[in-house]
Motif scaffolding. Structure first.
Motif, PDB file in Angstrom:
ATOM      1  N   UNK A 125      -5.764 -13.150   8.450  1.00 41.01           N
ATOM      2  CA  UNK A 125      -6.585 -12.596   7.372  1.00 41.01           C
ATOM      3  C   UNK A 125      -6.930 -11.139   7.657  1.00 41.01           C
ATOM      4  N   UNK A 126      -7.393 -10.851   8.867  1.00 40.46           N
ATOM      5  CA  UNK A 126      -7.765  -9.474   9.196  1.00 40.46           C
ATOM      6  C   UNK A 126      -6.541  -8.555   9.244  1.00 40.46           C
ATOM      7  N   UNK A 127      -5.431  -9.065   9.746  1.00 36.79           N
ATOM      8  CA  UNK A 127      -4.204  -8.263   9.768  1.00 36.79           C
ATOM      9  C   UNK A 127      -3.765  -7.925   8.348  1.00 36.79           C
ATOM     10  N   UNK A 128      -3.831  -8.911   7.448  1.00 36.20           N
ATOM     11  CA  UNK A 128      -3.435  -8.676   6.060  1.00 36.20           C
ATOM     12  C   UNK A 128      -4.372  -7.681   5.378  1.00 36.20           C
ATOM     13  N   UNK A 129      -5.669  -7.766   5.656  1.00 37.54           N
ATOM     14  CA  UNK A 129      -6.634  -6.842   5.057  1.00 37.54           C
ATOM     15  C   UNK A 129      -6.420  -5.424   5.571  1.00 37.54           C
ATOM     16  N   UNK A 130      -6.173  -5.279   6.876  1.00 37.01           N
ATOM     17  CA  UNK A 130      -5.911  -3.954   7.438  1.00 37.01           C
ATOM     18  C   UNK A 130      -4.623  -3.355   6.864  1.00 37.01           C
ATOM     19  N   UNK A 131      -3.593  -4.185   6.711  1.00 28.22           N
ATOM     20  CA  UNK A 131      -2.341  -3.704   6.129  1.00 28.22           C
ATOM     21  C   UNK A 131      -2.539  -3.263   4.686  1.00 28.22           C
ATOM     22  N   UNK A 132      -3.322  -4.050   3.935  1.00 31.50           N
ATOM     23  CA  UNK A 132      -3.574  -3.692   2.543  1.00 31.50           C
ATOM     24  C   UNK A 132      -4.369  -2.391   2.459  1.00 31.50           C
ATOM     25  N   UNK A 133      -5.356  -2.218   3.344  1.00 33.67           N
ATOM     26  CA  UNK A 133      -6.139  -0.977   3.355  1.00 33.67           C
ATOM     27  C   UNK A 133      -5.252   0.214   3.683  1.00 33.67           C
ATOM     28  N   UNK A 134      -4.301   0.025   4.621  1.00 34.76           N
ATOM     29  CA  UNK A 134      -3.388   1.109   4.984  1.00 34.76           C
ATOM     30  C   UNK A 134      -2.474   1.465   3.816  1.00 34.76           C
ATOM     31  N   UNK A 135      -1.984   0.453   3.106  1.00 34.94           N
ATOM     32  CA  UNK A 135      -1.124   0.703   1.949  1.00 34.94           C
ATOM     33  C   UNK A 135      -1.875   1.461   0.861  1.00 34.94           C
ATOM     34  N   UNK A 136      -3.133   1.060   0.636  1.00 34.65           N
ATOM     35  CA  UNK A 136      -3.948   1.762  -0.354  1.00 34.65           C
ATOM     36  C   UNK A 136      -4.186   3.206   0.088  1.00 34.65           C
ATOM     37  N   UNK A 137      -4.402   3.402   1.388  1.00 29.91           N
ATOM     38  CA  UNK A 137      -4.620   4.752   1.897  1.00 29.91           C
ATOM     39  C   UNK A 137      -3.424   5.661   1.678  1.00 29.91           C
ATOM     40  N   UNK A 138      -2.215   5.132   1.905  1.00 28.01           N
ATOM     41  CA  UNK A 138      -0.997   5.922   1.680  1.00 28.01           C
ATOM     42  C   UNK A 138      -0.858   6.266   0.199  1.00 28.01           C
ATOM     43  N   UNK A 139      -1.050   5.264  -0.656  1.00 28.61           N
ATOM     44  CA  UNK A 139      -0.944   5.502  -2.098  1.00 28.61           C
ATOM     45  C   UNK A 139      -2.003   6.496  -2.567  1.00 28.61           C
ATOM     46  N   UNK A 140      -3.208   6.416  -1.981  1.00 29.10           N
ATOM     47  CA  UNK A 140      -4.290   7.317  -2.356  1.00 29.10           C
ATOM     48  C   UNK A 140      -3.962   8.748  -1.949  1.00 29.10           C
ATOM     49  N   UNK A 141      -3.390   8.928  -0.762  1.00 30.95           N
ATOM     50  CA  UNK A 141      -3.009  10.269  -0.293  1.00 30.95           C
ATOM     51  C   UNK A 141      -1.963  10.887  -1.214  1.00 30.95           C
ATOM     52  N   UNK A 142      -1.004  10.087  -1.609  1.00 28.44           N
ATOM     53  CA  UNK A 142       0.026  10.575  -2.520  1.00 28.44           C
ATOM     54  C   UNK A 142      -0.568  10.924  -3.889  1.00 28.44           C
ATOM     55  N   UNK A 143      -1.520  10.098  -4.323  1.00 30.07           N
ATOM     56  CA  UNK A 143      -2.153  10.342  -5.618  1.00 30.07           C
ATOM     57  C   UNK A 143      -2.980  11.627  -5.582  1.00 30.07           C
ATOM     58  N   UNK A 144      -3.710  11.839  -4.490  1.00 32.74           N
ATOM     59  CA  UNK A 144      -4.518  13.051  -4.360  1.00 32.74           C
ATOM     60  C   UNK A 144      -3.643  14.284  -4.242  1.00 32.74           C
ATOM     61  N   UNK A 145      -2.483  14.125  -3.598  1.00 35.31           N
ATOM     62  CA  UNK A 145      -1.579  15.267  -3.447  1.00 35.31           C
ATOM     63  C   UNK A 145      -1.060  15.752  -4.793  1.00 35.31           C
ATOM     64  N   UNK A 146      -1.028  14.839  -5.751  1.00 36.44           N
ATOM     65  CA  UNK A 146      -0.556  15.224  -7.088  1.00 36.44           C
ATOM     66  C   UNK A 146      -1.715  15.573  -8.022  1.00 36.44           C
ATOM     67  N   UNK A 147      -2.901  15.754  -7.441  1.00 36.37           N
ATOM     68  CA  UNK A 147      -4.049  16.188  -8.227  1.00 36.37           C
ATOM     69  C   UNK A 147      -4.964  15.079  -8.690  1.00 36.37           C
ATOM     70  N   UNK A 148      -4.708  13.849  -8.271  1.00 37.95           N
ATOM     71  CA  UNK A 148      -5.544  12.729  -8.697  1.00 37.95           C
ATOM     72  C   UNK A 148      -6.737  12.527  -7.782  1.00 37.95           C
ATOM     73  N   UNK A 149      -7.529  11.515  -8.063  1.00 36.33           N
ATOM     74  CA  UNK A 149      -8.701  11.196  -7.249  1.00 36.33           C
ATOM     75  C   UNK A 149      -8.660   9.759  -6.786  1.00 36.33           C
TER      76      UNK A 149
END
Length: 227
Positions: free
Chosen positions: A128-152
């Motif tokens: 459970x904790x491994x899956x949650x950490x992986x999901x948080x990391x995936x969201x973090x990568x997607x968020x960085x890409x979104x912010x790089x294109x001017x998003x929030x």
């Protein structure tokens, strides 16, 4: 009980997202070798062979989702049965595991493991904790890409609350409270602590539905805090 292919009985309720998995206790006992002559398995069908018969009748054949012997390690059982449920839970869906069997059929061994091997309970907590950490990391990568294109957006955060209770002989006991009363012993030690901790009532309310009244919930920052 509904019928499946070849006249086999379907154990799974129709229209329900339920998987039925069978663990067969081998002739040598828990974790032992040997061949069962009263049970046969083929193509996800479990057949019971009655005394004096050489083969099973259609009424004694059951269609299941998976079947394995007691020689299969708990790590492999986790991968085949529980890992999909962990992913389902971390994707936002309810999931539960119910083990059913007579005394000595291996339920406790499956859940808590043999000496030197982790049981499916601990493996699931880690998963459970491994899956949650992986999901948080995936969201973090997607968020960085979104912010790089001017998003929030904001980073993903998660919190885990856990409860631990025992229902035995129609009575419910809070094992977290029992462990605290016994000096912090957890798991089986807390469960075997005798009568520590009062029995709780299972109630139904409009807000919470069916629940255990007064059950302790513990915040768990990581898997180690629940071991």
């Amino acid at each position: 009980m509904a019928r499946g292919g070849g006249g086999a009985r379907k154990v799974r309720p129709e229209g329900q997202p339920v998987r039925c998995v069978v663990q067969l206790l081998t002739a040598g006992g828990k974790g032992g070798g040997g061949v069962r002559r009263d049970v046969s398995v083929a193509s996800r069908h479990v057949s019971l062979i009655r005394p004096g018969a050489t083969e099973a009748q259609s009424d004694d054949t059951y269609e299941v989702d998976d079947c394995f012997g007691s020689e299969l390690g708990t790590a492999e059982v986790y991968k085949r049965v529980l890992h999909p449920l962990v992913r389902q839970a971390t994707d936002g869906f309810n999931a539960s595991l119910i083990t059913v069997g007579c005394t000595g059929s291996g339920k406790s061994t499956l859940l808590h493991g043999r000496t030197g091997a982790e049981g499916t309970v601990r493996l699931t907590i880690k998963g459970v904790f491994e899956a949650l950490h992986n999901k948080a990391a995936q969201v973090g990568v997607a968020l960085s890409q979104h912010k790089a294109s001017g998003g929030g957006g904001v980073a993903m955060e998660f919190a885990v609350d856990a409860s631990f209770c025992e229902i035995y002989e129609e009575r419910c006991r809070d094992l977290f409270a029992a462990a605290a009363a016994q000096g912090g012993k957890g798991g089986a030690a807390g469960a075997a602590a005798g009568s520590a901790g009062s029995f709780l009532d299972v109630e139904e309310s409009a807000d919470e539905g069916w629940h255990v009244a007064g059950l302790t919930f513990r915040s768990a920052p990581d898997a180690q805090s629940l071991q």
